[in-house]
Design a protein around this motif. Structure first.
Motif, PDB file in Angstrom:
ATOM      1  N   UNK A 360       2.264   2.544  -6.003  1.00  0.00           N
ATOM      2  CA  UNK A 360       2.314   2.583  -4.702  1.00  0.00           C
ATOM      3  C   UNK A 360       2.098   1.321  -4.098  1.00  0.00           C
ATOM      4  N   UNK A 361       3.098   0.478  -3.598  1.00  0.00           N
ATOM      5  CA  UNK A 361       2.993  -0.676  -2.714  1.00  0.00           C
ATOM      6  C   UNK A 361       2.385  -0.465  -1.487  1.00  0.00           C
ATOM      7  N   UNK A 362       1.086  -1.326  -1.101  1.00  0.00           N
ATOM      8  CA  UNK A 362       0.557  -1.125  -0.030  1.00  0.00           C
ATOM      9  C   UNK A 362       0.094  -2.409   0.660  1.00  0.00           C
ATOM     10  N   UNK A 363      -0.467  -2.154   1.809  1.00  0.00           N
ATOM     11  CA  UNK A 363      -1.291  -3.307   2.441  1.00  0.00           C
ATOM     12  C   UNK A 363      -2.387  -2.861   3.433  1.00  0.00           C
ATOM     13  N   UNK A 364      -3.371  -3.611   3.712  1.00  0.00           N
ATOM     14  CA  UNK A 364      -4.391  -2.901   4.585  1.00  0.00           C
ATOM     15  C   UNK A 364      -5.145  -3.807   5.164  1.00  0.00           C
ATOM     16  N   UNK A 365      -5.971  -3.240   6.312  1.00  0.00           N
ATOM     17  CA  UNK A 365      -6.953  -4.159   6.839  1.00  0.00           C
ATOM     18  C   UNK A 365      -8.154  -3.418   6.909  1.00  0.00           C
ATOM     19  N   UNK A 366      -9.137  -4.335   6.496  1.00  0.00           N
ATOM     20  CA  UNK A 366     -10.818  -3.663   6.533  1.00  0.00           C
ATOM     21  C   UNK A 366     -11.227  -3.817   7.963  1.00  0.00           C
ATOM     22  N   UNK A 403      -3.478  -9.405   4.641  1.00  0.00           N
ATOM     23  CA  UNK A 403      -2.569  -8.002   4.770  1.00  0.00           C
ATOM     24  C   UNK A 403      -1.433  -8.340   3.939  1.00  0.00           C
ATOM     25  N   UNK A 404      -1.767  -9.040   2.760  1.00  0.00           N
ATOM     26  CA  UNK A 404      -0.773  -9.195   1.876  1.00  0.00           C
ATOM     27  C   UNK A 404      -0.569  -7.914   1.085  1.00  0.00           C
ATOM     28  N   UNK A 405       0.774  -7.714   0.514  1.00  0.00           N
ATOM     29  CA  UNK A 405       1.003  -6.316  -0.172  1.00  0.00           C
ATOM     30  C   UNK A 405       0.367  -6.448  -1.556  1.00  0.00           C
ATOM     31  N   UNK A 406       0.024  -5.263  -2.095  1.00  0.00           N
ATOM     32  CA  UNK A 406      -0.361  -5.102  -3.667  1.00  0.00           C
ATOM     33  C   UNK A 406       0.153  -3.588  -3.998  1.00  0.00           C
ATOM     34  N   UNK A 407       0.112  -3.782  -5.207  1.00  0.00           N
ATOM     35  CA  UNK A 407       0.484  -2.340  -5.832  1.00  0.00           C
ATOM     36  C   UNK A 407      -0.803  -1.773  -6.412  1.00  0.00           C
ATOM     37  N   UNK A 408      -0.665  -0.386  -6.334  1.00  0.00           N
ATOM     38  CA  UNK A 408      -1.838   0.513  -6.970  1.00  0.00           C
ATOM     39  C   UNK A 408      -0.785   1.395  -7.975  1.00  0.00           C
ATOM     40  N   UNK A 431      -1.322   8.028  -2.167  1.00  0.00           N
ATOM     41  CA  UNK A 431      -0.249   8.799  -3.059  1.00  0.00           C
ATOM     42  C   UNK A 431       0.674   9.718  -2.337  1.00  0.00           C
ATOM     43  N   UNK A 432       0.140  10.275  -1.108  1.00  0.00           N
ATOM     44  CA  UNK A 432       0.906  11.315  -0.221  1.00  0.00           C
ATOM     45  C   UNK A 432       1.590  10.457   0.953  1.00  0.00           C
ATOM     46  N   UNK A 433       1.118   9.563   1.365  1.00  0.00           N
ATOM     47  CA  UNK A 433       1.902   8.726   2.317  1.00  0.00           C
ATOM     48  C   UNK A 433       3.261   8.408   2.220  1.00  0.00           C
ATOM     49  N   UNK A 434       4.168   8.266   3.453  1.00  0.00           N
ATOM     50  CA  UNK A 434       5.536   8.086   3.346  1.00  0.00           C
ATOM     51  C   UNK A 434       5.721   6.621   3.549  1.00  0.00           C
ATOM     52  N   UNK A 435       6.673   5.992   3.012  1.00  0.00           N
ATOM     53  CA  UNK A 435       6.995   4.636   3.174  1.00  0.00           C
ATOM     54  C   UNK A 435       6.927   4.272   4.752  1.00  0.00           C
ATOM     55  N   UNK A 453       4.144   0.341   1.820  1.00  0.00           N
ATOM     56  CA  UNK A 453       5.296  -0.427   1.838  1.00  0.00           C
ATOM     57  C   UNK A 453       6.357   0.299   0.671  1.00  0.00           C
ATOM     58  N   UNK A 454       6.099   0.812  -0.043  1.00  0.00           N
ATOM     59  CA  UNK A 454       7.019   1.098  -1.352  1.00  0.00           C
ATOM     60  C   UNK A 454       6.488   1.985  -1.983  1.00  0.00           C
ATOM     61  N   UNK A 455       7.270   3.027  -2.728  1.00  0.00           N
ATOM     62  CA  UNK A 455       6.816   4.242  -3.622  1.00  0.00           C
ATOM     63  C   UNK A 455       7.968   4.055  -4.892  1.00  0.00           C
ATOM     64  N   UNK A 456       7.327   4.114  -6.201  1.00  0.00           N
ATOM     65  CA  UNK A 456       8.072   3.894  -7.245  1.00  0.00           C
ATOM     66  C   UNK A 456       7.850   5.123  -8.160  1.00  0.00           C
ATOM     67  N   UNK A 457       8.839   5.474  -8.958  1.00  0.00           N
ATOM     68  CA  UNK A 457       8.786   6.342 -10.079  1.00  0.00           C
ATOM     69  C   UNK A 457       8.089   7.779  -9.666  1.00  0.00           C
ATOM     70  N   UNK A 458       8.535   8.608  -9.150  1.00  0.00           N
ATOM     71  CA  UNK A 458       7.943   9.884  -8.889  1.00  0.00           C
ATOM     72  C   UNK A 458       7.766  10.636 -10.118  1.00  0.00           C
ATOM     73  N   UNK A 459       6.642  11.325 -10.466  1.00  0.00           N
ATOM     74  CA  UNK A 459       6.524  11.877 -11.651  1.00  0.00           C
ATOM     75  C   UNK A 459       5.433  13.075 -11.450  1.00  0.00           C
TER      76      UNK A 459
END
Length: 713
Positions: A360-366, A403-408, A431-435, A453-459
């Motif tokens: 999952x690619x995401x960005x966040x603000x603390x 606020x940069x993008x990162x992958x989990x 894991x459950x949020x939509x793009x 921001x993005x979701x890849x390889x649903x398994x």
């Protein structure tokens, strides 16, 4: 004067006393010197070209490389096998570096800073691709990123304590890479110089091309050595001695080794131990089935597999567990199953099965405030603004964040020993949020505003509670096994008695030949360093103490059967004698078969003598013929066929590895293909370089390398 006269009268006695005193003083100093030298020797891991390396210095090299492996593989700790591999790699690198440096010094070869910088600027060396400064977009090492890091490293430790440790780790990693690069470049220089001593030419290339492409078809008559019974061959001591002298060079030994016999007793769970564990698992079955959250139960059970309570991929589970997940219904608990492969009992509860992204690619603000109310109010304000279309990065920068993008990825958390509630909520949300969905996640220490921001390889992902426990023996079982074995050892003090009476007592005597100091353990059993130390200090025929070793589940006793010193092994060595006898046997049988084929001028005549006839095609000088009748490859036969003209019968029988042969050349043809001198010369040069690659082995032998690692590692 009277006193002086008295002294003179005792002159001889005084001289003796003074001499003894001086001798005692000298002896004491010599003893101290010897003791000091002995202590120093006991701290030496090894020696190369007369230069010793201490256990302290070697351990530093091991620690350095261990940290590199951890960083490359993203591991916190290495297991025993991995550490042993690290120690071997460090030792081999140390020895090879010393050998090359010694030769390079004689030749005046060095690696300059300019040469190193050129490699960094070029950025294509495979070693550089393993660093944090490798640019994935360009596919090259980024020298500017390195310069920036080195500049920041000098200041970050003073201005930002949080980053200091991270910067120090990366800096140490880079210094290791830089050192390794210098070693690699020096070795390449030396090897390059060596390579230019090997040349090829067009004449040799043409001959090699012909050898590869001229094929012969033959009728082969084979008389295998196996056609003669060994009992019909008479071998004398003189025959053995003559053959030994002929092939003595094959028996040169460069490192001392030792042959042992040993008795290894592995303690296993008794029937009573198994019954107790089965009873324990019966209780787990009931508790798992009713547990809403199995975290505490799995933890208390001492399971080998942690329960983290979030969906993970099959890769997170051992193979035997992963294979059973798809056949289970959600909410069900499996039967108790024994896995003999890893000696465990297992039970599984499948809590959930979901289709989720592997990454999952995401960005966040603390978000944090003076108190919980202020934090919640500020988080709600940011969340509302983002839902209304505000720019994520603009708001992030307003609160001092990028606020940069990162992958989990799933791999980043699925091997964790445990996860707290906040982390579970965070991972489950991502894991459950939509793009493009935005969520306000309330945590103990504050809030996180997260956008996927993005979701890849649903398994398929699984939340599964697994209790996996080793089938272990009890203390009583171990004590019973120890008492039995120690009683046997006490009653059989000599190696002869141990071997003679082992089977009667229910023990098995095993053998290992050529044990060297380079091994990490004895007979493949863990934690046998003390036994290794004993082995290389013992005398032939000695019996070791009883060692408790392995994973606290082995008992071992060792008998030193033979010491194979550096030098030529004698004909009395059982292995040598067996080999020599086999060679003499082949020679004798070859003589008998050659005599049998004497005067034979055709394949049919050989057949009349009992030979097996077969057509063999595609015979070339460049590759040995495989003879099915003898079950062996025969290089001598390939050479003889190449030297025989089309339509001709061989001039003489050929003595091979597994038989004697005669043949008729039926035809000779050329394979299709055009001779390319440049290509062929390059192939020959590469082949010659491979053959010349033994130069490092020659340097090793001459360096008189001493490996004492077994004393410490």
């Amino acid at each position: 004067m009277a006193a002086l006269g008295k002294v003179r009268s005792k002159g001889v006695l005084l001289i003796c006393i003074i001499s003894l005193g001086l001798f005692a003083f000298i002896a004491e100093e010599a003893f101290r010197s010897c003791e000091s030298s002995s202590n120093d020797a006991r701290q030496q891991v090894g020696e190369v070209l007369g230069e010793k390396i201490s256990v302290t210095d070697f351990q530093k090299l091991v620690d350095e490389y261990t940290e590199v492996i951890k960083m490359q593989q993203g591991q916190e700790n290495l297991n025993e096998d991995q550490l042993n591999q690290v120690k071997d790699m460090v030792w081999n690198t140390y020895v090879q570096t010393k050998l090359v440096e010694n030769e390079a010094k004689k030749l005046g070869l060095t690696v300059t800073d300019t040469e190193l910088q050129n490699v960094l600027i070029e950025g294509t060396n495979p070693m550089l691709m393993q660093t944090p400064f490798f640019n994935q977009q360009t596919g090259r090492f980024d020298a500017n990123a390195l310069k920036k890091f080195l500049a920041e490293y000098k200041t970050q430790g003073k201005t930002n304590l949080q980053l200091a440790k991270q910067y120090e780790t990366i800096y140490k990693y880079w210094t290791f890479i830089e050192k390794s690069l210098r070693q690699q470049l020096l070795a390449q220089k030396y090897q390059g110089l060596f390579a230019h001593c090997l040349l090829s030419n067009k004449v040799e290339a043409q001959m090699a091309f012909n050898d590869q492409n001229e094929e012969s078809q033959i009728q082969l008559a084979a008389l295998p050595y196996s056609s003669i019974d060994d009992n019909k061959v008479q071998i004398s001591d003189a025959d053995l001695k003559a053959k030994y002298d002929e092939v003595k060079g094959r028996f040169k030994q460069y490192v001392e080794s030792r042959d042992i016999k040993y008795i290894d007793v592995q303690v296993k769970a008794s029937a009573a131990d198994r019954a107790a564990l089965q009873k324990e698992f019966a209780a787990y079955d009931t508790e798992l089935a009713s547990a809403a959250d199995p975290s505490d139960l799995v933890h208390k059970s001492g399971s080998l597999i942690s329960y983290i309570g979030v969906p993970v991929s099959k890769d997170a589970f051992p193979y035997d567990i992963a294979q059973r997940l798809d056949s289970m219904a959600v909410g069900s608990t499996s039967k108790v199953v024994e896995n003999k492969g890893d000696n465990t009992l297992n039970i599984i509860k499948l809590v959930a099965k979901q289709q989720l992204p592997d990454s999952v690619q995401f960005r966040q603000i603390q978000v944090a405030g003076a108190n919980a109310q202020e934090t919640a109010k500020r988080a709600d304000s940011i969340y509302t603004a983002l839902k209304s279309g505000a720019d994520f990065e603009v708001i992030a920068k307003k609160y001092g964040q990028t606020g940069e993008k990162a992958w989990l990825t799933t791999r980043q958390y699925q091997s964790a020993p445990s996860l707290d509630k906040n982390t579970k909520d965070y991972i489950n949300s991502l894991n459950t949020m939509a793009v493009n969905e935005v969520k306000n996640i309330a945590l103990t220490q504050g809030n996180l505003i997260v956008q996927v921001v993005d979701r890849k390889a649903v398994i398929s992902k699984y939340t599964a509670a697994v209790i996996k426990k080793n089938i272990t023996f009890s203390k009583d079982t171990y004590n019973a096994a120890f008492n039995k074995f120690s009683s046997f050892v006490s009653a059989n003090l000599s190696a002869e008695d141990l071997v003679k009476n082992a089977a009667k007592a229910g023990f098995t005597v095993q053998e290992r030949k050529d044990v060297t100091t380079a091994e990490h353990n004895l007979a493949g059993i863990r934690s046998t360093r003390e036994a290794m130390r004993w082995l290389f200090e013992a005398k032939k025929g000695a019996v070791s103490p009883l060692y408790e070793c392995g994973d606290n589940d082995h008992m071992l006793i060792v008998m030193l059967n033979n010491i194979n010193n550096v030098g030529y092994r004698s004909l009395e060595d059982a292995q040598v004698k067996e080999y020599v006898k086999g060679e003499v046997m082949k020679d004798k049988k070859a003589e008998m078969l050659l005599a049998k084929l004497n005067g034979v001028k055709s394949v049919d005549a050989a057949k009349a003598k009992g030979a097996t006839i077969a057509a063999v095609n595609q015979v070339t000088f460049a590759a040995p013929v495989f003879v099915a009748a003898a079950g062996a490859s025969e290089p001598a036969l390939s050479g003889a066929v190449a030297a025989t003209a089309k339509g001709k019968f061989c001039k003489a029988p050929v003595k091979g590895n597994a038989g004697v042969y005669v043949f008729q050349v039926v035809n000779k043809t050329k394979r299709p293909g055009k001779f390319d001198a440049a290509t062929m010369m390059q192939q020959l040069r590469q082949k010659e370089m491979q053959m010349a690659g033994n130069f490092m082995n020659e340097l090793y032998i001459k360096a008189k390398v001493v490996d004492n690692r077994y004393l410490f590692f």
